[in-house]
Structures are given as C-alpha cells and as structure tokens.
Design a protein around this motif. Structure first.
Motif, PDB file in Angstrom:
ATOM      1  N   VAL A  47      28.719 -26.114  37.850  1.00  0.00           N
ATOM      2  CA  VAL A  47      29.795 -26.316  36.876  1.00  0.00           C
ATOM      3  C   VAL A  47      31.048 -26.848  37.571  1.00  0.00           C
ATOM      4  N   MET A  48      31.343 -26.323  38.736  1.00  0.00           N
ATOM      5  CA  MET A  48      32.517 -26.774  39.487  1.00  0.00           C
ATOM      6  C   MET A  48      32.366 -28.234  39.903  1.00  0.00           C
ATOM      7  N   LYS A  49      31.187 -28.624  40.357  1.00  0.00           N
ATOM      8  CA  LYS A  49      30.949 -30.016  40.749  1.00  0.00           C
ATOM      9  C   LYS A  49      31.113 -30.957  39.558  1.00  0.00           C
ATOM     10  N   LEU A  50      30.578 -30.540  38.410  1.00  0.00           N
ATOM     11  CA  LEU A  50      30.675 -31.373  37.218  1.00  0.00           C
ATOM     12  C   LEU A  50      32.131 -31.516  36.759  1.00  0.00           C
ATOM     13  N   ALA A  51      32.858 -30.412  36.758  1.00  0.00           N
ATOM     14  CA  ALA A  51      34.261 -30.459  36.357  1.00  0.00           C
ATOM     15  C   ALA A  51      35.065 -31.359  37.290  1.00  0.00           C
ATOM     16  N   LYS A  52      34.816 -31.249  38.568  1.00  0.00           N
ATOM     17  CA  LYS A  52      35.526 -32.085  39.537  1.00  0.00           C
ATOM     18  C   LYS A  52      35.188 -33.558  39.334  1.00  0.00           C
ATOM     19  N   ALA A  53      33.913 -33.870  39.155  1.00  0.00           N
ATOM     20  CA  ALA A  53      33.486 -35.254  38.959  1.00  0.00           C
ATOM     21  C   ALA A  53      34.088 -35.850  37.693  1.00  0.00           C
ATOM     22  N   LEU A  54      34.237 -35.018  36.663  1.00  0.00           N
ATOM     23  CA  LEU A  54      34.787 -35.476  35.388  1.00  0.00           C
ATOM     24  C   LEU A  54      36.311 -35.371  35.326  1.00  0.00           C
ATOM     25  N   ARG A  55      36.882 -34.719  36.341  1.00  0.00           N
ATOM     26  CA  ARG A  55      38.329 -34.495  36.400  1.00  0.00           C
ATOM     27  C   ARG A  55      38.844 -33.731  35.181  1.00  0.00           C
ATOM     28  N   VAL A  56      38.148 -32.627  34.904  1.00  0.00           N
ATOM     29  CA  VAL A  56      38.550 -31.727  33.823  1.00  0.00           C
ATOM     30  C   VAL A  56      38.526 -30.297  34.341  1.00  0.00           C
ATOM     31  N   ARG A  57      39.155 -29.426  33.605  1.00  0.00           N
ATOM     32  CA  ARG A  57      39.095 -28.002  33.944  1.00  0.00           C
ATOM     33  C   ARG A  57      37.745 -27.439  33.527  1.00  0.00           C
ATOM     34  N   ILE A  58      37.303 -26.441  34.243  1.00  0.00           N
ATOM     35  CA  ILE A  58      36.020 -25.809  33.937  1.00  0.00           C
ATOM     36  C   ILE A  58      35.977 -25.315  32.503  1.00  0.00           C
ATOM     37  N   ASP A  59      37.065 -24.759  32.025  1.00  0.00           N
ATOM     38  CA  ASP A  59      37.040 -24.215  30.658  1.00  0.00           C
ATOM     39  C   ASP A  59      36.885 -25.298  29.596  1.00  0.00           C
ATOM     40  N   ASN A  60      37.079 -26.567  29.958  1.00  0.00           N
ATOM     41  CA  ASN A  60      36.786 -27.645  29.005  1.00  0.00           C
ATOM     42  C   ASN A  60      35.289 -27.853  28.840  1.00  0.00           C
ATOM     43  N   LEU A  61      34.511 -27.415  29.806  1.00  0.00           N
ATOM     44  CA  LEU A  61      33.064 -27.579  29.759  1.00  0.00           C
ATOM     45  C   LEU A  61      32.334 -26.346  29.251  1.00  0.00           C
ATOM     46  N   VAL A  62      32.877 -25.172  29.494  1.00  0.00           N
ATOM     47  CA  VAL A  62      32.139 -23.922  29.337  1.00  0.00           C
ATOM     48  C   VAL A  62      32.439 -23.222  28.029  1.00  0.00           C
ATOM     49  N   GLU A  63      31.385 -22.741  27.433  1.00  0.00           N
ATOM     50  CA  GLU A  63      31.485 -21.857  26.271  1.00  0.00           C
ATOM     51  C   GLU A  63      30.782 -20.578  26.659  1.00  0.00           C
ATOM     52  N   ILE A  64      31.490 -19.490  26.710  1.00  0.00           N
ATOM     53  CA  ILE A  64      30.889 -18.203  27.098  1.00  0.00           C
ATOM     54  C   ILE A  64      30.521 -17.438  25.855  1.00  0.00           C
ATOM     55  N   LYS A  65      29.256 -16.996  25.815  1.00  0.00           N
ATOM     56  CA  LYS A  65      28.775 -16.236  24.641  1.00  0.00           C
ATOM     57  C   LYS A  65      28.298 -14.892  25.064  1.00  0.00           C
TER      58      LYS A  65
END
Length: 65
Positions: A47-65
């Motif tokens: 998740v950290m690698k993806l967020a960095k590559a996309l230049r977004v914060r992790i919470d923009n990618l993650v939905e915690i259920k």
C-alpha cells in the motif's frame, strides 16, 4: 483493508496497470489482482509503494472495514 480507489486514482493519473507496476516497483499481476479484488488485504508495504507511486496519501487508497 481494501484499496477501493486504486483503479480510479490510477486512471486519473493517466497510468496503465503496467505503468503503475513499474512506478511502484512491483509485479503487474499484483496490480491486476488488487484492482480485481483477488487480493483483499495487501501488505502495508504494498500500500505504501502504491501511494508513493501515485503521489497520494494512503488514506486516499484504503477503506478499512
């Protein structure tokens, strides 16, 4: 944890799945599996690698259920 916005953000950034895989230094197949829901709980390092590559914060990618 589910990366519910990954495909949307990737497309907004003008990246293909292959392009994101290269930027994030991970397998194309991993990106396909995450976006397709076959990997439902990716490792935090992924998740950290993806967020960095996309230049977004992790919470923009993650939905915690």
């Amino acid at each position: 944890m589910f990366l519910h916005n990954l495909a949307k953000i990737r497309k907004e950034k003008g990246l293909t799945q292959e392009g994101l895989a290269r930027k994030a230094e991970m397998s194309f197949h991993t990106i396909v599996k995450i976006e397709g829901g076959r990997i439902k709980n990716p490792r935090i390092e992924t998740v950290m690698k993806l967020a960095k590559a996309l230049r977004v914060r992790i919470d923009n990618l993650v939905e915690i259920k």
